[in-house]
Design a protein around this motif. Structure first.
Motif, PDB file in Angstrom:
ATOM      1  N   SER A   3       1.012  -1.198  -0.007  1.00  0.00           N
ATOM      2  CA  SER A   3       0.061  -0.110  -0.140  1.00  0.00           C
ATOM      3  C   SER A   3       0.885   1.119  -0.012  1.00  0.00           C
ATOM      4  CB  SER A   3      -0.972   0.071   1.249  1.00  0.00           C
ATOM      5  OG  SER A   3      -0.185   0.182   2.537  1.00  0.00           O
ATOM      6  N   VAL A   4       0.558   2.322  -0.677  1.00  0.00           N
ATOM      7  CA  VAL A   4       1.319   3.593  -0.556  1.00  0.00           C
ATOM      8  C   VAL A   4       0.658   4.864  -0.276  1.00  0.00           C
ATOM      9  CG1 VAL A   4       2.640   2.534  -2.775  1.00  0.00           C
ATOM     10  CG2 VAL A   4       0.583   4.040  -3.086  1.00  0.00           C
ATOM     11  N   ARG A   5       1.452   5.517   0.254  1.00  0.00           N
ATOM     12  CA  ARG A   5       0.931   6.972   0.751  1.00  0.00           C
ATOM     13  C   ARG A   5       0.495   7.619  -0.390  1.00  0.00           C
ATOM     14  NH1 ARG A   5       5.090   8.456   3.161  1.00  0.00           N
ATOM     15  NH2 ARG A   5       5.984  10.012   1.823  1.00  0.00           N
ATOM     16  N   GLN A   6       1.555   7.525  -1.555  1.00  0.00           N
ATOM     17  CA  GLN A   6       1.306   8.570  -2.740  1.00  0.00           C
ATOM     18  C   GLN A   6       1.973   7.752  -3.821  1.00  0.00           C
ATOM     19  OE1 GLN A   6       2.829  12.597  -2.898  1.00  0.00           O
ATOM     20  NE2 GLN A   6       1.686  13.078  -4.622  1.00  0.00           N
ATOM     21  N   LEU A   7       1.163   7.778  -5.157  1.00  0.00           N
ATOM     22  CA  LEU A   7       1.738   7.308  -6.321  1.00  0.00           C
ATOM     23  C   LEU A   7       2.078   8.331  -7.245  1.00  0.00           C
ATOM     24  CD1 LEU A   7       2.859   4.785  -8.088  1.00  0.00           C
ATOM     25  CD2 LEU A   7       0.523   4.315  -8.735  1.00  0.00           C
ATOM     26  N   LEU A   8       2.916   8.806  -7.988  1.00  0.00           N
ATOM     27  CA  LEU A   8       3.129   9.674  -8.903  1.00  0.00           C
ATOM     28  C   LEU A   8       3.776   9.097 -10.031  1.00  0.00           C
ATOM     29  CD1 LEU A   8       3.471  12.735  -9.830  1.00  0.00           C
ATOM     30  CD2 LEU A   8       5.705  12.693  -8.794  1.00  0.00           C
ATOM     31  N   LEU A   9       3.094   8.899 -11.132  1.00  0.00           N
ATOM     32  CA  LEU A   9       3.308   8.492 -12.460  1.00  0.00           C
ATOM     33  C   LEU A   9       3.684   9.424 -13.360  1.00  0.00           C
ATOM     34  CD1 LEU A   9       0.258   6.602 -11.669  1.00  0.00           C
ATOM     35  CD2 LEU A   9       2.001   5.254 -12.699  1.00  0.00           C
ATOM     36  N   SER A  10       4.868   9.508 -13.933  1.00  0.00           N
ATOM     37  CA  SER A  10       5.511  10.353 -14.730  1.00  0.00           C
ATOM     38  C   SER A  10       5.953   9.612 -16.086  1.00  0.00           C
ATOM     39  CB  SER A  10       6.660  10.911 -14.384  1.00  0.00           C
ATOM     40  OG  SER A  10       7.506  11.684 -14.829  1.00  0.00           O
ATOM     41  N   ASP A  11       5.653  10.454 -17.211  1.00  0.00           N
ATOM     42  CA  ASP A  11       6.125   9.953 -18.583  1.00  0.00           C
ATOM     43  C   ASP A  11       6.196  11.522 -19.466  1.00  0.00           C
ATOM     44  OD1 ASP A  11       6.117   7.201 -19.991  1.00  0.00           O
ATOM     45  OD2 ASP A  11       5.752   8.737 -21.393  1.00  0.00           O
ATOM     46  N   ILE A  12       7.137  11.288 -20.476  1.00  0.00           N
ATOM     47  CA  ILE A  12       7.140  12.334 -21.417  1.00  0.00           C
ATOM     48  C   ILE A  12       5.914  12.390 -22.221  1.00  0.00           C
ATOM     49  CG2 ILE A  12       8.544  11.040 -23.004  1.00  0.00           C
ATOM     50  CD1 ILE A  12      10.114  13.562 -23.228  1.00  0.00           C
ATOM     51  N   SER A  13       5.317  11.481 -22.545  1.00  0.00           N
ATOM     52  CA  SER A  13       4.319  11.196 -23.386  1.00  0.00           C
ATOM     53  C   SER A  13       2.876  11.526 -22.804  1.00  0.00           C
ATOM     54  CB  SER A  13       4.244   9.933 -24.226  1.00  0.00           C
ATOM     55  OG  SER A  13       3.063   9.684 -24.951  1.00  0.00           O
ATOM     56  N   TYR A  14       2.209  12.530 -23.110  1.00  0.00           N
ATOM     57  CA  TYR A  14       0.853  12.859 -22.849  1.00  0.00           C
ATOM     58  C   TYR A  14      -0.071  11.660 -23.349  1.00  0.00           C
ATOM     59  CZ  TYR A  14       1.472  17.792 -21.803  1.00  0.00           C
ATOM     60  OH  TYR A  14       1.914  18.925 -21.227  1.00  0.00           O
ATOM     61  N   ARG A  15       0.089  11.129 -24.258  1.00  0.00           N
ATOM     62  CA  ARG A  15      -0.840   9.855 -24.743  1.00  0.00           C
ATOM     63  C   ARG A  15      -0.647   8.762 -24.008  1.00  0.00           C
ATOM     64  NH1 ARG A  15      -0.548   6.989 -30.604  1.00  0.00           N
ATOM     65  NH2 ARG A  15      -2.255   5.446 -30.660  1.00  0.00           N
ATOM     66  N   THR A  16       0.847   8.442 -23.569  1.00  0.00           N
ATOM     67  CA  THR A  16       1.203   7.573 -22.652  1.00  0.00           C
ATOM     68  C   THR A  16       0.300   7.838 -21.242  1.00  0.00           C
ATOM     69  OG1 THR A  16       2.911   6.747 -23.637  1.00  0.00           O
ATOM     70  CG2 THR A  16       3.004   6.031 -21.640  1.00  0.00           C
ATOM     71  N   LEU A  17       0.366   8.843 -20.809  1.00  0.00           N
ATOM     72  CA  LEU A  17       0.003   9.201 -19.533  1.00  0.00           C
ATOM     73  C   LEU A  17      -1.792   8.936 -19.482  1.00  0.00           C
ATOM     74  CD1 LEU A  17       1.761  12.322 -18.526  1.00  0.00           C
ATOM     75  CD2 LEU A  17       1.795  10.175 -17.291  1.00  0.00           C
ATOM     76  N   GLY A  18      -2.146   9.231 -20.640  1.00  0.00           N
ATOM     77  CA  GLY A  18      -3.733   8.806 -20.802  1.00  0.00           C
ATOM     78  C   GLY A  18      -4.053   7.487 -20.930  1.00  0.00           C
ATOM     79  N   ASN A  19      -3.149   6.787 -21.423  1.00  0.00           N
ATOM     80  CA  ASN A  19      -3.205   5.101 -21.473  1.00  0.00           C
ATOM     81  C   ASN A  19      -3.000   4.512 -20.170  1.00  0.00           C
ATOM     82  OD1 ASN A  19      -3.814   5.121 -24.348  1.00  0.00           O
ATOM     83  ND2 ASN A  19      -1.735   4.570 -24.730  1.00  0.00           N
ATOM     84  N   CYS A  20      -2.224   5.065 -19.271  1.00  0.00           N
ATOM     85  CA  CYS A  20      -1.842   4.775 -18.126  1.00  0.00           C
ATOM     86  C   CYS A  20      -3.057   4.728 -17.320  1.00  0.00           C
ATOM     87  CB  CYS A  20      -0.617   5.459 -17.510  1.00  0.00           C
ATOM     88  SG  CYS A  20      -0.047   4.714 -15.921  1.00  0.00           S
ATOM     89  N   LEU A  21      -3.789   6.176 -17.227  1.00  0.00           N
ATOM     90  CA  LEU A  21      -4.859   6.456 -16.462  1.00  0.00           C
ATOM     91  C   LEU A  21      -6.004   5.719 -16.972  1.00  0.00           C
ATOM     92  CD1 LEU A  21      -6.578   8.259 -14.667  1.00  0.00           C
ATOM     93  CD2 LEU A  21      -6.989   9.844 -16.746  1.00  0.00           C
ATOM     94  N   PHE A  22      -6.315   5.353 -17.997  1.00  0.00           N
ATOM     95  CA  PHE A  22      -7.353   4.262 -18.580  1.00  0.00           C
ATOM     96  C   PHE A  22      -6.809   2.986 -17.925  1.00  0.00           C
ATOM     97  CE2 PHE A  22      -8.525   0.790 -21.259  1.00  0.00           C
ATOM     98  CZ  PHE A  22     -10.004   1.208 -21.571  1.00  0.00           C
ATOM     99  N   ASN A  23      -5.757   2.596 -17.712  1.00  0.00           N
ATOM    100  CA  ASN A  23      -5.343   1.422 -17.142  1.00  0.00           C
ATOM    101  C   ASN A  23      -5.921   1.295 -15.840  1.00  0.00           C
ATOM    102  OD1 ASN A  23      -4.493  -0.121 -19.655  1.00  0.00           O
ATOM    103  ND2 ASN A  23      -2.360   0.617 -19.220  1.00  0.00           N
ATOM    104  N   ILE A  24      -5.475   2.421 -15.183  1.00  0.00           N
ATOM    105  CA  ILE A  24      -5.572   2.388 -13.677  1.00  0.00           C
ATOM    106  C   ILE A  24      -7.134   2.419 -13.139  1.00  0.00           C
ATOM    107  CG2 ILE A  24      -5.731   4.076 -11.613  1.00  0.00           C
ATOM    108  CD1 ILE A  24      -2.944   4.575 -12.356  1.00  0.00           C
TER     109      ILE A  24
END
Length: 127
Positions: free
Chosen positions: A39-60
């Motif tokens: 379990s985490v206190r905070q999870l920060l997901l970072s990427d150079i690609s907006y498209r990749t961040l969008g896909n990651c959000l979808f997966n979450i």
């Protein structure tokens, strides 16, 4: 996720309640595997690609049973540590699976270009 990564995660000590940065998060698979065991206190997901961040959000969203507190998850568009350092963001655990494909020329697709020797981004992470 590769067998080597799975074995490494299985050998990690517990990091319950930590703040985690997934640098170059891609699909978010490293974070999902990490969240399955911690379990985490905070999870920060970072990427150079907006498209990749969008896909990651979808997966979450699709796999939200692995995420207890969605409010603890943040996304940041960043070229490696640029925005993380600029915003003085702190973390206890760093997850990173950088591009490792060697390319003889710079300027090839960012998500696949590991530099001339394939370890360009790994060097930055280890600095």
């Amino acid at each position: 996720m590769s067998l080597v990564n799975c074995q490494l995660f299985n050998q990690m000590p517990s990091t319950q309640g930590s703040s985690v940065l997934d640098l170059g998060c891609g699909t978010g698979v490293l974070s999902f595997y990490f969240l399955a065991k911690n379990s985490v206190r905070q999870l920060l997901l970072s990427d150079i690609s907006y498209r990749t961040l969008g896909n990651c959000l979808f997966n979450i969203v699709q796999n939200n049973q692995m995420v207890e507190d969605v409010d603890s998850i943040k996304f940041i568009h960043s070229d490696m540590f640029t925005e993380i350092n600029k915003n003085n963001l702190q973390y206890d655990v760093l997850l990173a699976n950088m591009p490792q494909t060697p390319f003889p020329v710079d300027g090839v697709k960012l998500d696949k270009n590991g530099g001339r020797d394939g370890i360009k981004y790994n060097k930055i992470v280890l600095e």
